[in-house]
Design an enzyme around this catalytic site. Structure first.
Site, PDB file in Angstrom:
ATOM      1  N   GLY A  38      -0.744  -4.246 -37.251  1.00 39.01           N
ATOM      2  CA  GLY A  38      -0.198  -5.610 -37.359  1.00 39.01           C
ATOM      3  C   GLY A  38      -0.608  -6.539 -36.231  1.00 39.01           C
ATOM      4  N   LYS A  50       9.876 -15.274 -34.125  1.00 41.82           N
ATOM      5  CA  LYS A  50      10.712 -15.912 -35.149  1.00 41.82           C
ATOM      6  C   LYS A  50      12.057 -15.196 -35.274  1.00 41.82           C
ATOM      7  N   SER A 143      -6.723 -11.809 -29.507  1.00 34.01           N
ATOM      8  CA  SER A 143      -6.669 -12.518 -28.223  1.00 34.01           C
ATOM      9  C   SER A 143      -5.569 -11.953 -27.337  1.00 34.01           C
ATOM     10  N   GLY A 180       3.106 -26.094 -24.691  1.00 34.58           N
ATOM     11  CA  GLY A 180       2.483 -25.918 -26.010  1.00 34.58           C
ATOM     12  C   GLY A 180       3.417 -25.150 -26.919  1.00 34.58           C
ATOM     13  N   GLU A 201       4.220 -29.183 -17.712  1.00 29.98           N
ATOM     14  CA  GLU A 201       3.058 -29.355 -18.593  1.00 29.98           C
ATOM     15  C   GLU A 201       2.040 -30.268 -17.918  1.00 29.98           C
ATOM     16  N   MET A 315      -6.011 -20.691 -33.148  1.00 27.95           N
ATOM     17  CA  MET A 315      -5.554 -19.304 -32.993  1.00 27.95           C
ATOM     18  C   MET A 315      -4.260 -19.142 -33.776  1.00 27.95           C
ATOM     19  N   ALA A 317      -2.279 -17.144 -37.258  1.00 24.79           N
ATOM     20  CA  ALA A 317      -2.317 -15.974 -38.132  1.00 24.79           C
ATOM     21  C   ALA A 317      -2.883 -16.325 -39.503  1.00 24.79           C
ATOM     22  N   HIS A 441      16.790 -33.419 -55.925  1.00 26.73           N
ATOM     23  CA  HIS A 441      17.806 -34.064 -55.084  1.00 26.73           C
ATOM     24  C   HIS A 441      19.053 -33.189 -55.021  1.00 26.73           C
TER      25      HIS A 441
HETATM   26  P1  FAD Z   1      -4.508 -10.050 -33.330  1.00 29.41           P
HETATM   27  O1  FAD Z   1      -3.278 -10.264 -34.097  1.00 29.41           O
HETATM   28  O2  FAD Z   1      -4.501 -10.330 -31.888  1.00 29.41           O
HETATM   29  O3  FAD Z   1      -4.927  -8.529 -33.589  1.00 29.41           O
HETATM   30  C1  FAD Z   1      -6.011  -7.939 -32.960  1.00 29.41           C
HETATM   31  C2  FAD Z   1      -5.773  -6.448 -32.932  1.00 29.41           C
HETATM   32  O4  FAD Z   1      -6.980  -5.822 -32.521  1.00 29.41           O
HETATM   33  C3  FAD Z   1      -4.711  -6.008 -31.929  1.00 29.41           C
HETATM   34  O5  FAD Z   1      -3.793  -5.166 -32.560  1.00 29.41           O
HETATM   35  C4  FAD Z   1      -5.500  -5.252 -30.868  1.00 29.41           C
HETATM   36  O6  FAD Z   1      -4.773  -4.176 -30.308  1.00 29.41           O
HETATM   37  C5  FAD Z   1      -6.660  -4.738 -31.667  1.00 29.41           C
HETATM   38  N1  FAD Z   1      -7.860  -4.455 -30.881  1.00 29.41           N
HETATM   39  C6  FAD Z   1      -8.453  -5.253 -29.965  1.00 29.41           C
HETATM   40  N2  FAD Z   1      -9.569  -4.668 -29.485  1.00 29.41           N
HETATM   41  C7  FAD Z   1      -9.658  -3.480 -30.107  1.00 29.41           C
HETATM   42  C8  FAD Z   1     -10.592  -2.425 -30.035  1.00 29.41           C
HETATM   43  N3  FAD Z   1     -11.685  -2.500 -29.263  1.00 29.41           N
HETATM   44  N4  FAD Z   1     -10.376  -1.335 -30.791  1.00 29.41           N
HETATM   45  C9  FAD Z   1      -9.295  -1.240 -31.592  1.00 29.41           C
HETATM   46  N5  FAD Z   1      -8.398  -2.218 -31.713  1.00 29.41           N
HETATM   47  C10 FAD Z   1      -8.578  -3.319 -30.981  1.00 29.41           C
HETATM   48  N6  FAD Z   1       0.449 -17.706 -35.267  1.00 29.41           N
HETATM   49  C11 FAD Z   1       0.943 -18.278 -36.369  1.00 29.41           C
HETATM   50  O7  FAD Z   1       0.176 -18.605 -37.279  1.00 29.41           O
HETATM   51  N7  FAD Z   1       2.287 -18.501 -36.520  1.00 29.41           N
HETATM   52  C12 FAD Z   1       3.169 -18.163 -35.555  1.00 29.41           C
HETATM   53  O8  FAD Z   1       4.376 -18.376 -35.710  1.00 29.41           O
HETATM   54  C13 FAD Z   1       2.683 -17.570 -34.364  1.00 29.41           C
HETATM   55  N8  FAD Z   1       3.537 -17.220 -33.381  1.00 29.41           N
HETATM   56  C14 FAD Z   1       3.040 -16.617 -32.256  1.00 29.41           C
HETATM   57  C15 FAD Z   1       3.931 -16.298 -31.243  1.00 29.41           C
HETATM   58  C16 FAD Z   1       3.474 -15.697 -30.091  1.00 29.41           C
HETATM   59  C17 FAD Z   1       4.444 -15.355 -28.994  1.00 29.41           C
HETATM   60  C18 FAD Z   1       2.086 -15.396 -29.959  1.00 29.41           C
HETATM   61  C19 FAD Z   1       1.569 -14.699 -28.732  1.00 29.41           C
HETATM   62  C20 FAD Z   1       1.192 -15.724 -30.955  1.00 29.41           C
HETATM   63  C21 FAD Z   1       1.657 -16.353 -32.121  1.00 29.41           C
HETATM   64  N9  FAD Z   1       0.794 -16.735 -33.145  1.00 29.41           N
HETATM   65  C22 FAD Z   1       1.286 -17.339 -34.261  1.00 29.41           C
HETATM   66  C23 FAD Z   1      -0.653 -16.494 -33.066  1.00 29.41           C
HETATM   67  C24 FAD Z   1      -1.029 -15.243 -33.890  1.00 29.41           C
HETATM   68  O9  FAD Z   1      -0.308 -14.134 -33.406  1.00 29.41           O
HETATM   69  C25 FAD Z   1      -2.526 -14.995 -33.816  1.00 29.41           C
HETATM   70  O10 FAD Z   1      -3.228 -16.158 -34.193  1.00 29.41           O
HETATM   71  C26 FAD Z   1      -2.924 -13.855 -34.728  1.00 29.41           C
HETATM   72  O11 FAD Z   1      -2.234 -12.668 -34.412  1.00 29.41           O
HETATM   73  C27 FAD Z   1      -4.422 -13.608 -34.672  1.00 29.41           C
HETATM   74  O12 FAD Z   1      -4.740 -12.562 -35.523  1.00 29.41           O
HETATM   75  P2  FAD Z   1      -6.018 -11.647 -35.280  1.00 29.41           P
HETATM   76  O13 FAD Z   1      -6.046 -10.702 -36.430  1.00 29.41           O
HETATM   77  O14 FAD Z   1      -7.209 -12.477 -35.033  1.00 29.41           O
HETATM   78  O15 FAD Z   1      -5.747 -10.859 -33.912  1.00 29.41           O
HETATM   79  P1  NAI Z   2      -1.119 -23.888 -26.247  1.00 30.51           P
HETATM   80  O1  NAI Z   2      -2.568 -24.155 -26.216  1.00 30.51           O
HETATM   81  O2  NAI Z   2      -0.339 -24.240 -27.450  1.00 30.51           O
HETATM   82  O3  NAI Z   2      -0.392 -24.642 -25.038  1.00 30.51           O
HETATM   83  C1  NAI Z   2      -0.758 -24.447 -23.716  1.00 30.51           C
HETATM   84  C2  NAI Z   2      -0.295 -25.648 -22.923  1.00 30.51           C
HETATM   85  O4  NAI Z   2      -0.403 -25.326 -21.544  1.00 30.51           O
HETATM   86  C3  NAI Z   2      -1.129 -26.895 -23.176  1.00 30.51           C
HETATM   87  O5  NAI Z   2      -0.272 -27.947 -23.524  1.00 30.51           O
HETATM   88  C4  NAI Z   2      -1.826 -27.134 -21.846  1.00 30.51           C
HETATM   89  O6  NAI Z   2      -1.993 -28.498 -21.549  1.00 30.51           O
HETATM   90  C5  NAI Z   2      -0.856 -26.477 -20.861  1.00 30.51           C
HETATM   91  N1  NAI Z   2      -1.480 -26.045 -19.616  1.00 30.51           N
HETATM   92  C6  NAI Z   2      -2.669 -25.415 -19.439  1.00 30.51           C
HETATM   93  N2  NAI Z   2      -2.878 -25.169 -18.131  1.00 30.51           N
HETATM   94  C7  NAI Z   2      -1.793 -25.647 -17.459  1.00 30.51           C
HETATM   95  C8  NAI Z   2      -1.418 -25.695 -16.091  1.00 30.51           C
HETATM   96  N3  NAI Z   2      -2.199 -25.182 -15.155  1.00 30.51           N
HETATM   97  N4  NAI Z   2      -0.238 -26.263 -15.760  1.00 30.51           N
HETATM   98  C9  NAI Z   2       0.573 -26.777 -16.725  1.00 30.51           C
HETATM   99  N5  NAI Z   2       0.261 -26.763 -18.035  1.00 30.51           N
HETATM  100  C10 NAI Z   2      -0.904 -26.203 -18.399  1.00 30.51           C
HETATM  101  O7  NAI Z   2      -0.994 -22.331 -25.877  1.00 30.51           O
HETATM  102  P2  NAI Z   2       0.225 -21.337 -25.964  1.00 30.51           P
HETATM  103  O8  NAI Z   2       1.503 -22.050 -26.126  1.00 30.51           O
HETATM  104  O9  NAI Z   2       0.057 -20.392 -24.841  1.00 30.51           O
HETATM  105  O10 NAI Z   2      -0.098 -20.574 -27.321  1.00 30.51           O
HETATM  106  C11 NAI Z   2      -1.310 -19.820 -27.454  1.00 30.51           C
HETATM  107  C12 NAI Z   2      -1.769 -19.801 -28.876  1.00 30.51           C
HETATM  108  O11 NAI Z   2      -0.894 -19.042 -29.675  1.00 30.51           O
HETATM  109  C13 NAI Z   2      -1.838 -21.193 -29.442  1.00 30.51           C
HETATM  110  O12 NAI Z   2      -3.195 -21.511 -29.611  1.00 30.51           O
HETATM  111  C14 NAI Z   2      -1.176 -21.123 -30.751  1.00 30.51           C
HETATM  112  O13 NAI Z   2      -2.073 -21.439 -31.768  1.00 30.51           O
HETATM  113  C15 NAI Z   2      -0.716 -19.674 -30.924  1.00 30.51           C
HETATM  114  N6  NAI Z   2       0.710 -19.698 -31.244  1.00 30.51           N
HETATM  115  C16 NAI Z   2       1.081 -20.237 -32.437  1.00 30.51           C
HETATM  116  C17 NAI Z   2       2.404 -20.350 -32.772  1.00 30.51           C
HETATM  117  C18 NAI Z   2       2.758 -20.991 -34.046  1.00 30.51           C
HETATM  118  O14 NAI Z   2       1.907 -21.156 -34.894  1.00 30.51           O
HETATM  119  N7  NAI Z   2       4.001 -21.372 -34.257  1.00 30.51           N
HETATM  120  C19 NAI Z   2       3.460 -19.879 -31.894  1.00 30.51           C
HETATM  121  C20 NAI Z   2       2.964 -19.365 -30.629  1.00 30.51           C
HETATM  122  C21 NAI Z   2       1.635 -19.268 -30.358  1.00 30.51           C
END
Ligand code: FAD
Ligand code: NAI
Length: 463
Positions: A38, A50, A143, A180, A201, A315, A317, A441
Site C-alpha cells: 500500500g 484521514k 517519495s 502546504g 510558511e 504527488m 495518489a 435540494h
Molecule cells: P508510494 O505510495 O510512496 O509507494 C512507493 C512504495 O515503494 C513504498 O511502499 C516503498 O516502500 C516502496 N519502495 C521504494 N523503493 C523500493 C525498492 N527499491 N524496492 C521495493 N520497494 C520499494 N495523496 C492524495 O492523493 N490524497 C491524500 O489525501 C494524501 N494524503 C497524504 C498524507 C500524507 C501525510 C502524505 C505523506 C502523503 C499524502 N498523499 C496524499 C500523497 C500520496 O501518499 C502519494 O502521492 C502516493 O502515495 C504516491 O504513490 P506512489 O505509488 O507513487 O508511491
Molecule cells: P507542499 O508542497 O504541499 O507544501 C510545502 C510548503 O512548505 C510550501 O508551501 C512551501 O512554500 C513551504 N516551505 C518550503 N520550504 C520552507 C521553509 N524553509 N520555510 C517555510 N516554509 C517552507 O508539501 P507537503 O505539505 O509537505 O506535502 C508533500 C506532498 O504530499 C504534496 O506534494 C502533496 O501533493 C502530498 N499530499 C497530499 C495530500 C492531499 O492530497 N490531501 C495530503 C498530504 C500530502
C-alpha cells in the site's frame, strides 16, 4: 522466475498498475521493501491522516457544536491511545485489502528491497536474496519527506508526517514548518485536539500552489479557528533542548522565535530512488532526482516505465493510480490518455479545499479571457443546517465560449464535490451546462449550480 511485468513499489501507483496488468493477462510480480503493501498512501499518508482528521473532527464537533444542536455530553475526553489504535486498525484493514487483491489477481508478491541488476533483472534483498526477470519493469518507488538544508530531523521532537501520525501524546505547542497540504491537515488534527499550532510558511500565502482565493479564505478561517500563521517567513534555525524545540524565522518585519514541544517539518517530498541502482538498467534521473520519463511514462530504458511520486507532476495518489493503469494498458497495446489538467487537488481540512483545472492566476498569465462565478456556502440551506457556512465555490469559464476552465472550492465536503466539475470538464461542458443540471435540494452541491449560474450571466438565484 520470469514475468511479463515486474512492478517495484506497492503504493497506489504500483499496486493499481499490477492489478491492471494482471487483468490484461500479463504474468505480474510486485516487489515491496516493507512487510505491508500500500506504500506511503495506505501506511503513512492519505489513509492514516484521514483517519486522524476524522477522529479529531468528531471530537471538535462534540466540544464546539453538540451543545448548539441541543446535545449535552458534558466535557468530552480524549483517549488518544484509542484514537491512534483506531487509525492503525483502518490502515491494517486497507493494507490487508491490497494483499487480498494481489492474491485474487494471481500477482506474485515479493517482500524485500528491489534493485536493478540489468534492464531485465531485479534483485530482491529480503529474507533471502533472489533474482527475478521481467520483459517489462515499472518503477513505482514513490517519495520520502524533504527537509530544509542544515536542519536535522531527529524523528522525536523534530518530526515528519510519518512520526506525526504515531505520536504518543498530543503536543502542547506544535510548530509546523510549511503551510502546504501536510502542514494544514496534520496541524488541524492537533489543533482540534487542543494543541496550540503555529504554522511558519515561506510563501506569502498558505496552500500557495492552489487558486489564490482559496489560500486567502483558508487563512481567514484558520485564524478564526485559532491557528497562528506566520506567512512570508523563512526558517533560519531549528534547535532542540530536552523537550523544547526552538524555531527562528525571518520575515519582512523581522525575526520571530517560537518555542514548542514538537516541530513538524512539512516542506514537500522528494522522489525515492535510493538503493534502486537505476543506472544498472540505463535509467536516467532528471536534475531533481526524479526518474526521467517521456509522455508515455517510458524511461531512458525502452522496457522500463516509471509512475507516481517518483516522476514529474503532482504527488497525489490518484495521479499515481491513473499512471499505473495507463502504463499497464500501453503494455497491452492500448492507447490510454491522462488529462493532467483534470487531476483534482484536495486538502482535507475543515472546511475542505478542492480545485481542478486552471487557476485564475494561470489563466491571467496565459492571457486567456475568462469570467468568474462565485457563490458562498452561507446562502445554502444544507450548509446552514449543518452550521458549515464558511467558504464558496468559484467557477471559471471562457469569456467567449463559456467552457469551464477551472473550479476552486472551499467548504463542507468539497472533496466529494470537485469530481462533478472534473467530469463536466472532461466532457468540455460550459458553465451553463452545469447550471442547467437539476441538483438535488437541499445539498451543498447546489452551491456549484449557483456558481455556474453566476458565471453564465450573473444569474445566481439566491444571492
Ligand atoms: P508510494 O505510495 O510512496 O509507494 C512507493 C512504495 O515503494 C513504498 O511502499 C516503498 O516502500 C516502496 N519502495 C521504494 N523503493 C523500493 C525498492 N527499491 N524496492 C521495493 N520497494 C520499494 N495523496 C492524495 O492523493 N490524497 C491524500 O489525501 C494524501 N494524503 C497524504 C498524507 C500524507 C501525510 C502524505 C505523506 C502523503 C499524502 N498523499 C496524499 C500523497 C500520496 O501518499 C502519494 O502521492 C502516493 O502515495 C504516491 O504513490 P506512489 O505509488 O507513487 O508511491
Ligand atoms: P507542499 O508542497 O504541499 O507544501 C510545502 C510548503 O512548505 C510550501 O508551501 C512551501 O512554500 C513551504 N516551505 C518550503 N520550504 C520552507 C521553509 N524553509 N520555510 C517555510 N516554509 C517552507 O508539501 P507537503 O505539505 O509537505 O506535502 C508533500 C506532498 O504530499 C504534496 O506534494 C502533496 O501533493 C502530498 N499530499 C497530499 C495530500 C492531499 O492530497 N490531501 C495530503 C498530504 C500530502
Amino acid at each position: 522466475m520470469n514475468y511479463d511485468v515486474i512492478v517495484i513499489g506497492s503504493g497506489p501507483g504500483g499496486y493499481v498498475c499490477a492489478i491492471r496488468c494482471a487483468q490484461l493477462g500479463m504474468k505480474t510480480a510486485i516487489v515491496e521493501k516493507y512487510n505491508t503493501l500500500g506504500g506511503t498512501c495506505l501506511n503513512v499518508g492519505c489513509i492514516p491522516s484521514k483517519a486522524m482528521l476524522d477522529s479529531s473532527h468528531q471530537y471538535h464537533d462534540a466540544v464546539h457544536k453538540f451543545a448548539d444542536h441541543g446535545i449535552n455530553v458534558g466535557t468530552p475526553k480524549i483517549d488518544f491511545k484509542q484514537m491512534v489504535a483506531r487509525k492503525q486498525g483502518v490502515v491494517d484493514q486497507m493494507t490487508k485489502g491490497v494483499e487480498f487483491l494481489m492474491k485474487k489477481n494471481k500477482i506474485d508478491t515479493y517482500t524485500g528491497m528491489g534493485s536493478f541488476v540489468d534492464a531485465n533483472t531485479v534483485k530482491i534483498a529480503g529474507e533471502k536474496t533472489e533474482n527475478i526477470t521481467g520483459k517489462n519493469i515499472v518503477i513505482a518507488t514513490g517519495s520520502k519527506p524533504s527537509s530544509i538544508p542544515g536542519i536535522a530531523i531527529d524523528k522525536k521532537r523534530v518530526i515528519t508526517s510519518t512520526e506525526a501520525l504515531e505520536l504518543k501524546e498530543i503536543p502542547k505547542h506544535l510548530i509546523v514548518i510549511g503551510g502546504g497540504v501536510i502542514g494544514l491537515e496534520l496541524g488541524s488534527v492537533y489543533h482540534r485536539l487542543g494543541a496550540e499550532v503555529s504554522v511558519v510558511e515561506y510563501a506569502p500565502s498558505i496552500i500557495a500552489s492552489m487558486d489564490a482565493s482559496l489560500g486567502k479564505e483558508m487563512g481567514r478561517v484558520m485564524k478564526k479557528q485559532g491557528m497562528k500563521l506566520h506567512l512570508g517567513h523563512k526558517v533560519t534555525s531549528v534547535t532542540t533542548k530536552g523537550k523544547t524545540v526552538t524555531v527562528t524565522a525571518e520575515g519582512k518585519k523581522g525575526e520571530v522565535t517560537l518555542e514548542g514541544d514538537y516541530c513538524l517539518i512539512a516542506v514537500g517530498r522528494r522522489p525515492y530512488t535510493a538503493g534502486l541502482n537505476a543506472e544498472n538498467a540505463g535509467v536516467k534521473l532528471d536534475d531533481r532526482g526524479r526518474v526521467e520519463v517521456n509522455e508515455h511514462l517510458q524511461t531512458s530504458a525502452a522496457n522500463i516505465y516509471a509512475i507516481g511520486d517518483v516522476v514529474k507532476g503532482a504527488m497525489l495518489a490518484h495521479k499515481a493510480e491513473e499512471e499505473g493503469v495507463a502504463v499497464a494498458e500501453m503494455l497491452a497495446g492500448q492507447k490510454p490518455h491522462i488529462n493532467y489538467n483534470l487531476v483534482p487537488g484536495v486538502v482535507y481540512t475543515w472546511p475542505e479545499v478542492a480545485g481542478v483545472g486552471q487557476t485564475e492566476e494561470q489563466l491571467k498569465e496565459a492571457g486567456v479571457k475568462y469570467k468568474v462565478g462565485q457563490f458562498p456556502f452561507r446562502a445554502n440551506g444544507r450548509a446552514v443546517a449543518g452550521m458549515d457556512t464558511d467558504g464558496f465555490v468559484k467557477i471559471i469559464a471562457d469569456a467567449e465560449t463559456d467552457e469551464v476552465l477551472g473550479a476552486h472550492m472551499i467548504g463542507p465536503r468539497v472533496a466529494d464535490m470537485i469530481t462533478q466539475i472534473a467530469t463536466a470538464m472532461e466532457f468540455r461542458a460550459s458553465a451553463e451546462d452545469i447550471a442547467r443540471v437539476c441538483h438535488a435540494h437541499p445539498t451543498t452541491s447546489e452551491v456549484t449550480k449557483e456558481a455556474a449560474l453566476a458565471a453564465t450571466e450573473n444569474r445566481a438565484i439566491h444571492s
